[in-house]
Design an enzyme around this catalytic site. Structure first.
Site, PDB file in Angstrom:
ATOM      1  CB  THR A 162      -0.910  -0.003   1.235  1.00  0.00           C
ATOM      2  OG1 THR A 162      -1.682  -1.182   1.193  1.00  0.00           O
ATOM      3  CG2 THR A 162      -1.817   1.209   1.266  1.00  0.00           C
ATOM      4  NE  ARG A 199      -9.336  -7.729   2.416  1.00  0.00           N
ATOM      5  CZ  ARG A 199      -8.321  -6.868   2.509  1.00  0.00           C
ATOM      6  NH1 ARG A 199      -7.809  -6.334   1.426  1.00  0.00           N
ATOM      7  NH2 ARG A 199      -7.822  -6.565   3.676  1.00  0.00           N
ATOM      8  CB  VAL A 200     -13.405  -3.950  -0.421  1.00  0.00           C
ATOM      9  CG1 VAL A 200     -12.959  -2.513  -0.223  1.00  0.00           C
ATOM     10  CG2 VAL A 200     -13.917  -4.161  -1.843  1.00  0.00           C
ATOM     11  N   GLY A 201     -10.452  -4.038   1.208  1.00  0.00           N
ATOM     12  CA  GLY A 201      -9.776  -3.710   2.463  1.00  0.00           C
ATOM     13  C   GLY A 201     -10.096  -2.303   2.923  1.00  0.00           C
ATOM     14  CG  ASP A 202      -7.059  -0.443   5.243  1.00  0.00           C
ATOM     15  OD1 ASP A 202      -6.729  -1.403   4.506  1.00  0.00           O
ATOM     16  OD2 ASP A 202      -6.249   0.365   5.716  1.00  0.00           O
ATOM     17  CB  THR A 218      -0.062   0.410   5.281  1.00  0.00           C
ATOM     18  OG1 THR A 218       0.225  -0.710   4.436  1.00  0.00           O
ATOM     19  CG2 THR A 218       1.010   0.527   6.334  1.00  0.00           C
ATOM     20  N   GLY A 219      -1.438  -2.170   6.207  1.00  0.00           N
ATOM     21  CA  GLY A 219      -1.475  -3.395   7.006  1.00  0.00           C
ATOM     22  C   GLY A 219      -2.806  -4.109   6.862  1.00  0.00           C
TER      23      GLY A 219
HETATM   24  N1  ASP Z   1      -4.317  -2.356   3.848  1.00  0.00           N
HETATM   25  C1  ASP Z   1      -4.231  -3.218   2.697  1.00  0.00           C
HETATM   26  C2  ASP Z   1      -5.432  -4.131   2.670  1.00  0.00           C
HETATM   27  O1  ASP Z   1      -5.866  -4.588   3.711  1.00  0.00           O
HETATM   28  C3  ASP Z   1      -3.006  -4.059   2.647  1.00  0.00           C
HETATM   29  C4  ASP Z   1      -1.704  -3.366   2.804  1.00  0.00           C
HETATM   30  O2  ASP Z   1      -1.595  -2.323   3.437  1.00  0.00           O
HETATM   31  O3  ASP Z   1      -0.736  -3.899   2.274  1.00  0.00           O
HETATM   32  O4  ASP Z   1      -5.878  -4.445   1.606  1.00  0.00           O
END
Ligand code: ASP
Length: 231
Positions: free
Chosen positions: A91, A119-122, A142-143
């Site tokens: 990210t 799936r959708v992340g943050d 991120t994460g």
């Molecule tokens: N935050 C991102 C997600 O959950 C992943 C990432 O930060 O690498 O999709």
């Protein structure tokens, strides 16, 4: 299936977002078009792709040979165990303060590897992966996206700064909440980055290894964020 998520927000609370976007190389530019050229904030999936194509973006196969090989190998066991660690995330979160003192930000990603399709992340969610309030500051994350969404991460960081916390302390408090709300912290990396109205920046992560680039008229360096624990 490579699916991309991105969002963007400016100093007037204008925002745009795309989620689960396929075959388009620069999702953040599509998110910007959503912000600037529609009445909406968020477009997803096929609708987001059709919008991008209508705006002149080119259809591109984003699955690289390297990723394809890794996926073929993953399929041998195909465990839906998404892993976020210091090597396995991509990210980009960007916070900016311009010469007029206006804040803006962006967040863009292909998300967690081997996520369930759909799936959708943050990262494309305003308030989770990114939030900007021009009176106060901006934050991005991120994460492990699910953990960020559960605590409304970036919005919380901005609210904590509104209540007087420094960027680093606000990020730390958000990380503390992630830690407190999750019993199993195995591989649960989350990092927050914040920038306040005065140009002060800070970051904090669950695990060691999160860093950010600070670029000003007089400074251009990578800074290691403080963290809650070692891996
Ligand atoms: N935050 C991102 C997600 O959950 C992943 C990432 O930060 O690498 O999709």
């Amino acid at each position: 299936k490579v699916t991309l998520d991105a969002c963007i927000m400016d100093h007037e609370n204008n925002c745009g977002s795309v989620a689960c976007l396929q075959d388009i190389e620069n999702p953040i530019s599509v998110a910007r078009k959503v912000m600037e050229e529609t009445q909406h904030v968020m477009l997803v999936g096929e609708g987001a792709k059709q919008f991008a194509l209508a705006k002149g973006f080119k259809e591109t196969n984003l699955l690289t040979e390297k990723s394809k090989e890794a996926w073929e190998k993953w399929k041998e066991e195909s465990k839906y165990q998404p892993v976020i660690n210091s090597e396995n995330h991509d990210t980009i979160g960007l916070l900016a303060l311009d010469e007029n003192g206006n804040l803006s930000g962006a967040c863009t990603t292909s998300g967690m590897a081997y996520k369930l399709h759909g799936r959708v992340g943050d990262s494309p969610i305003i308030g989770a992966g990114l939030f900007v309030d021009n009176e106060v500051g901006a934050a991005c994350a991120t994460g492990m996206g699910e953990a960020v969404i559960r605590i409304a991460g970036s919005a919380i960081v901005v609210e904590l700064m509104r209540n007087g916390m420094s960027p680093t302390d606000a990020c730390k408090e958000a990380v503390d909440r992630v830690v407190k709300k999750h019993k199993d912290l195995t591989n649960l990396q989350v990092g927050f980055l914040a920038l306040n109205k005065y140009g002060e920046a800070g970051g904090y992560s669950v695990y060691a290894g999160f860093n950010y680039a600070m670029h000003t008229a007089t400074q251009n360096e990578m800074i290691d964020a403080k963290y809650n624990r070692e891996w």
